[in-house]
Motif scaffolding. Structure first.
Motif, PDB file in Angstrom:
ATOM      1  N   MET A 148       0.832  -1.209   0.000  1.00  0.00           N
ATOM      2  CA  MET A 148       0.000   0.000   0.000  1.00  0.00           C
ATOM      3  C   MET A 148       0.871   1.266   0.000  1.00  0.00           C
ATOM      4  SD  MET A 148      -3.190   0.895  -0.069  1.00  0.00           S
ATOM      5  CE  MET A 148      -4.070  -0.554   0.537  1.00  0.00           C
ATOM      6  N   ASP A 149       0.562   2.170  -0.942  1.00  0.00           N
ATOM      7  CA  ASP A 149       1.290   3.447  -1.050  1.00  0.00           C
ATOM      8  C   ASP A 149       2.800   3.241  -1.125  1.00  0.00           C
ATOM      9  OD1 ASP A 149      -1.136   4.881  -0.863  1.00  0.00           O
ATOM     10  OD2 ASP A 149      -1.098   4.695   1.312  1.00  0.00           O
ATOM     11  N   SER A 150       3.191   2.235  -1.908  1.00  0.00           N
ATOM     12  CA  SER A 150       4.599   1.884  -2.037  1.00  0.00           C
ATOM     13  C   SER A 150       4.972   1.814  -3.513  1.00  0.00           C
ATOM     14  CB  SER A 150       4.860   0.524  -1.373  1.00  0.00           C
ATOM     15  OG  SER A 150       6.157   0.037  -1.688  1.00  0.00           O
ATOM     16  N   PRO A 151       6.217   2.124  -3.867  1.00  0.00           N
ATOM     17  CA  PRO A 151       6.648   2.048  -5.265  1.00  0.00           C
ATOM     18  C   PRO A 151       7.030   0.635  -5.699  1.00  0.00           C
ATOM     19  CG  PRO A 151       8.433   2.885  -3.941  1.00  0.00           C
ATOM     20  CD  PRO A 151       7.253   2.736  -3.016  1.00  0.00           C
ATOM     21  N   GLU A 152       6.749  -0.373  -4.888  1.00  0.00           N
ATOM     22  CA  GLU A 152       7.025  -1.753  -5.286  1.00  0.00           C
ATOM     23  C   GLU A 152       5.969  -2.691  -4.716  1.00  0.00           C
ATOM     24  OE1 GLU A 152      10.365  -3.745  -3.195  1.00  0.00           O
ATOM     25  OE2 GLU A 152      10.800  -1.736  -2.429  1.00  0.00           O
ATOM     26  N   ILE A 153       5.864  -3.858  -5.360  1.00  0.00           N
ATOM     27  CA  ILE A 153       4.924  -4.885  -4.927  1.00  0.00           C
ATOM     28  C   ILE A 153       5.704  -5.943  -4.169  1.00  0.00           C
ATOM     29  CG2 ILE A 153       3.205  -6.580  -5.667  1.00  0.00           C
ATOM     30  CD1 ILE A 153       2.467  -3.675  -6.275  1.00  0.00           C
ATOM     31  N   HIS A 154       5.364  -6.155  -2.905  1.00  0.00           N
ATOM     32  CA  HIS A 154       6.111  -7.138  -2.133  1.00  0.00           C
ATOM     33  C   HIS A 154       5.270  -7.680  -0.983  1.00  0.00           C
ATOM     34  CE1 HIS A 154       6.828  -3.254  -0.174  1.00  0.00           C
ATOM     35  NE2 HIS A 154       6.978  -3.925   0.951  1.00  0.00           N
ATOM     36  N   MET A 155       5.804  -8.704  -0.342  1.00  0.00           N
ATOM     37  CA  MET A 155       5.150  -9.358   0.780  1.00  0.00           C
ATOM     38  C   MET A 155       6.006  -9.173   2.027  1.00  0.00           C
ATOM     39  SD  MET A 155       4.212 -12.891  -1.253  1.00  0.00           S
ATOM     40  CE  MET A 155       2.852 -13.385  -0.195  1.00  0.00           C
ATOM     41  N   SER A 156       5.429  -9.489   3.189  1.00  0.00           N
ATOM     42  CA  SER A 156       6.209  -9.463   4.420  1.00  0.00           C
ATOM     43  C   SER A 156       7.214 -10.608   4.402  1.00  0.00           C
ATOM     44  CB  SER A 156       5.287  -9.594   5.631  1.00  0.00           C
ATOM     45  OG  SER A 156       4.668 -10.872   5.636  1.00  0.00           O
ATOM     46  N   PRO A 157       8.345 -10.474   5.062  1.00  0.00           N
ATOM     47  CA  PRO A 157       9.365 -11.537   5.029  1.00  0.00           C
ATOM     48  C   PRO A 157       8.838 -12.891   5.476  1.00  0.00           C
ATOM     49  CG  PRO A 157      10.308  -9.520   5.931  1.00  0.00           C
ATOM     50  CD  PRO A 157       8.838  -9.266   5.775  1.00  0.00           C
ATOM     51  N   ALA A 158       8.015 -12.936   6.524  1.00  0.00           N
ATOM     52  CA  ALA A 158       7.526 -14.218   7.047  1.00  0.00           C
ATOM     53  C   ALA A 158       6.601 -14.906   6.049  1.00  0.00           C
ATOM     54  CB  ALA A 158       6.810 -13.999   8.381  1.00  0.00           C
ATOM     55  N   ILE A 159       5.682 -14.149   5.447  1.00  0.00           N
ATOM     56  CA  ILE A 159       4.746 -14.729   4.486  1.00  0.00           C
ATOM     57  C   ILE A 159       5.471 -15.129   3.206  1.00  0.00           C
ATOM     58  CG2 ILE A 159       2.692 -14.296   3.101  1.00  0.00           C
ATOM     59  CD1 ILE A 159       2.093 -14.652   6.045  1.00  0.00           C
ATOM     60  N   ASP A 160       6.413 -14.298   2.780  1.00  0.00           N
ATOM     61  CA  ASP A 160       7.190 -14.613   1.580  1.00  0.00           C
ATOM     62  C   ASP A 160       7.962 -15.920   1.766  1.00  0.00           C
ATOM     63  OD1 ASP A 160       8.327 -13.828  -1.068  1.00  0.00           O
ATOM     64  OD2 ASP A 160      10.184 -13.759   0.079  1.00  0.00           O
ATOM     65  N   ARG A 161       8.561 -16.095   2.939  1.00  0.00           N
ATOM     66  CA  ARG A 161       9.310 -17.309   3.217  1.00  0.00           C
ATOM     67  C   ARG A 161       8.392 -18.527   3.240  1.00  0.00           C
ATOM     68  NH1 ARG A 161      13.728 -18.652   1.918  1.00  0.00           N
ATOM     69  NH2 ARG A 161      12.539 -20.392   1.098  1.00  0.00           N
ATOM     70  N   ALA A 162       7.229 -18.366   3.864  1.00  0.00           N
ATOM     71  CA  ALA A 162       6.277 -19.481   3.933  1.00  0.00           C
ATOM     72  C   ALA A 162       5.767 -19.836   2.539  1.00  0.00           C
ATOM     73  CB  ALA A 162       5.111 -19.115   4.854  1.00  0.00           C
ATOM     74  N   MET A 163       5.537 -18.829   1.687  1.00  0.00           N
ATOM     75  CA  MET A 163       5.080 -19.098   0.327  1.00  0.00           C
ATOM     76  C   MET A 163       6.149 -19.860  -0.451  1.00  0.00           C
ATOM     77  SD  MET A 163       3.939 -16.503  -2.740  1.00  0.00           S
ATOM     78  CE  MET A 163       5.628 -16.136  -3.218  1.00  0.00           C
ATOM     79  N   LYS A 164       7.405 -19.466  -0.305  1.00  0.00           N
ATOM     80  CA  LYS A 164       8.488 -20.163  -1.002  1.00  0.00           C
ATOM     81  C   LYS A 164       8.629 -21.590  -0.492  1.00  0.00           C
ATOM     82  CE  LYS A 164      11.101 -15.987  -2.140  1.00  0.00           C
ATOM     83  NZ  LYS A 164      12.258 -15.136  -1.815  1.00  0.00           N
ATOM     84  N   ASP A 165       8.440 -21.798   0.807  1.00  0.00           N
ATOM     85  CA  ASP A 165       8.484 -23.156   1.362  1.00  0.00           C
ATOM     86  C   ASP A 165       7.343 -24.001   0.808  1.00  0.00           C
ATOM     87  OD1 ASP A 165      10.719 -22.532   2.844  1.00  0.00           O
ATOM     88  OD2 ASP A 165       9.619 -22.175   4.714  1.00  0.00           O
ATOM     89  N   LEU A 166       6.167 -23.374   0.635  1.00  0.00           N
ATOM     90  CA  LEU A 166       5.031 -24.103   0.081  1.00  0.00           C
ATOM     91  C   LEU A 166       5.275 -24.450  -1.383  1.00  0.00           C
ATOM     92  CD1 LEU A 166       2.217 -25.250   0.510  1.00  0.00           C
ATOM     93  CD2 LEU A 166       1.268 -22.997  -0.024  1.00  0.00           C
ATOM     94  N   ARG A 167       5.865 -23.531  -2.153  1.00  0.00           N
ATOM     95  CA  ARG A 167       6.208 -23.819  -3.548  1.00  0.00           C
ATOM     96  C   ARG A 167       7.199 -24.980  -3.630  1.00  0.00           C
ATOM     97  NH1 ARG A 167       8.878 -19.643  -6.678  1.00  0.00           N
ATOM     98  NH2 ARG A 167       8.281 -20.861  -8.495  1.00  0.00           N
ATOM     99  N   LYS A 168       8.191 -24.988  -2.732  1.00  0.00           N
ATOM    100  CA  LYS A 168       9.159 -26.082  -2.706  1.00  0.00           C
ATOM    101  C   LYS A 168       8.459 -27.403  -2.391  1.00  0.00           C
ATOM    102  CE  LYS A 168      13.404 -27.642  -0.395  1.00  0.00           C
ATOM    103  NZ  LYS A 168      14.394 -27.341   0.670  1.00  0.00           N
ATOM    104  N   PHE A 169       7.546 -27.362  -1.440  1.00  0.00           N
ATOM    105  CA  PHE A 169       6.770 -28.559  -1.098  1.00  0.00           C
ATOM    106  C   PHE A 169       5.966 -29.047  -2.296  1.00  0.00           C
ATOM    107  CE2 PHE A 169       2.643 -30.277   0.185  1.00  0.00           C
ATOM    108  CZ  PHE A 169       3.028 -31.357   0.964  1.00  0.00           C
TER     109      PHE A 169
END
Length: 333
Positions: free
Chosen positions: A230-251
């Motif tokens: 929100m109100d940011s010049p980039e699209i990103h996630m929080s570190p914890a959620i990003d890490r969990a998403m990458k772990d789920l992709r690996k799974f």
């Protein structure tokens, strides 16, 4: 003032300062007169929606090859789910929804039959990337080789929608991330429906962070993207959620995308596509007229044109052509 101009003025008033405004588009390769009703990105969205490559996505594999069941995703339903996720995020962030939707609907137009197995097959015999092929579809294959003449921003988003890509607009970044959210959600849902996985197979630490159902996980991921972008010049996630998403992709890669139960037929699909490629390279006269004509252009190799034709096939059409060329028919008097 035309309706289009009124809509463009409304974008200036409403959209985030980080959004891409239709009026500021870098334009098209071939100049065109403006539509009096639709801004440029809405016009691109409509062109993609009405093109033949988009309709063929309904018979292209997402994960499961030729699944026997009415509710498994295809490349078309995947595309629609990417679009829905992307529009939800874009609306909340006050980004340009027309641009987001155009990129989302066009991002997989170049995908091969049999999903990533088909892509792997064409890459085995000739350099191939479905994101680059999607751009070729809209630039030089659709409309009998004339292309759709899309705007620079839509083309950029289509080309850069994969993980390694870096879109030049926030709208392209939304689609890039929405693509991942969509397949994590629906591939997991399809795997559970198909008996490949159960909910309990997903590691508990991932479920604790993202949620205990496909619906909960998608809701968590989308909310996190919106909150952190929100109100940011980039699209990103929080570190914890990003890490969990990458772990789920690996799974998912370990348990679905490389699972013999789900992928047992892929070697056959790869062999089929490779055989068709070799056949058409040897027999270019068997290509449809549009592709034979394309061979006359000096910037096209025979291998590239054959890739263009095969990548555009649906699963069932590829099987039919393989049968026509390599399976003997019954003798007739």
């Amino acid at each position: 003032m035309t309706i289009r101009e009124q809509l463009e003025e409304r974008e200036i008033e409403y959209l985030s300062p980080y959004a891409t405004r239709s009026k500021d588009s870098k334009g098209r390769k071939r100049e065109e007169s403006q539509c009096d009703i639709r801004p440029v990105f809405q016009r691109d969205r409509d062109r993609i929606l009405h093109c033949k490559a988009f309709r063929r996505l309904k018979q292209k594999t997402q994960v499961f090859l030729l699944p026997e069941g009415d509710h498994y995703r295809t490349r078309l339903t995947h595309t629609l789910e990417v679009s829905q996720n992307a529009r939800t995020i874009a609306k909340a962030l006050r980004l340009n929804e027309d641009l987001v939707e155009a990129v989302a609907l066009g991002h997989d137009l170049g995908h091969t039959p049999f999903g990533h197995a088909g892509e792997r097959a064409l890459n085995n015999v000739y350099h191939f990337s479905h994101s680059e092929q999607s751009l070729r579809v809209v630039d030089s294959i659709e409309k009998e080789g004339k292309g759709l003449n899309l705007t620079w921003e839509v083309r950029d988003g289509i080309l850069n929608h994969q993980t390694a890509g870096i879109p030049h607009t926030l709208e392209g970044g939304v689609v890039r991330l929405s693509d991942k959210l969509a397949y994590i959600y629906h591939d997991m849902d399809d795997a559970i429906r198909g008996g490949i996985l159960t909910e309990e197979d997903i590691p508990a630490d991932i479920r604790d962070i993202l949620g205990n159902s496909c619906k909960e996980r998608l809701n968590t991921l989308i909310h996190d993207v919106i909150t952190n972008s929100m109100d940011s010049p980039e699209i990103h996630m929080s570190p914890a959620i990003d890490r969990a998403m990458k772990d789920l992709r690996k799974f998912m890669f370990e348990n679905v995308y490389l699972n013999p139960k789900a992928k047992g037929e892929e070697d056959k699909a790869v062999h089929m596509i490779e055989q068709l490629f070799e056949y058409y390279v040897r027999h270019p006269e068997k290509l449809p007229k549009q592709f034979r004509d394309a061979l006359e252009k000096t910037d096209n190799t025979r291998e590239q044109i054959v890739c263009d034709y095969i990548a555009g096939m649906t699963d069932s059409y590829a099987v039919k052509k393989f049968h026509d060329y390599f399976v003997p028919g019954a003798w007739k008097i």
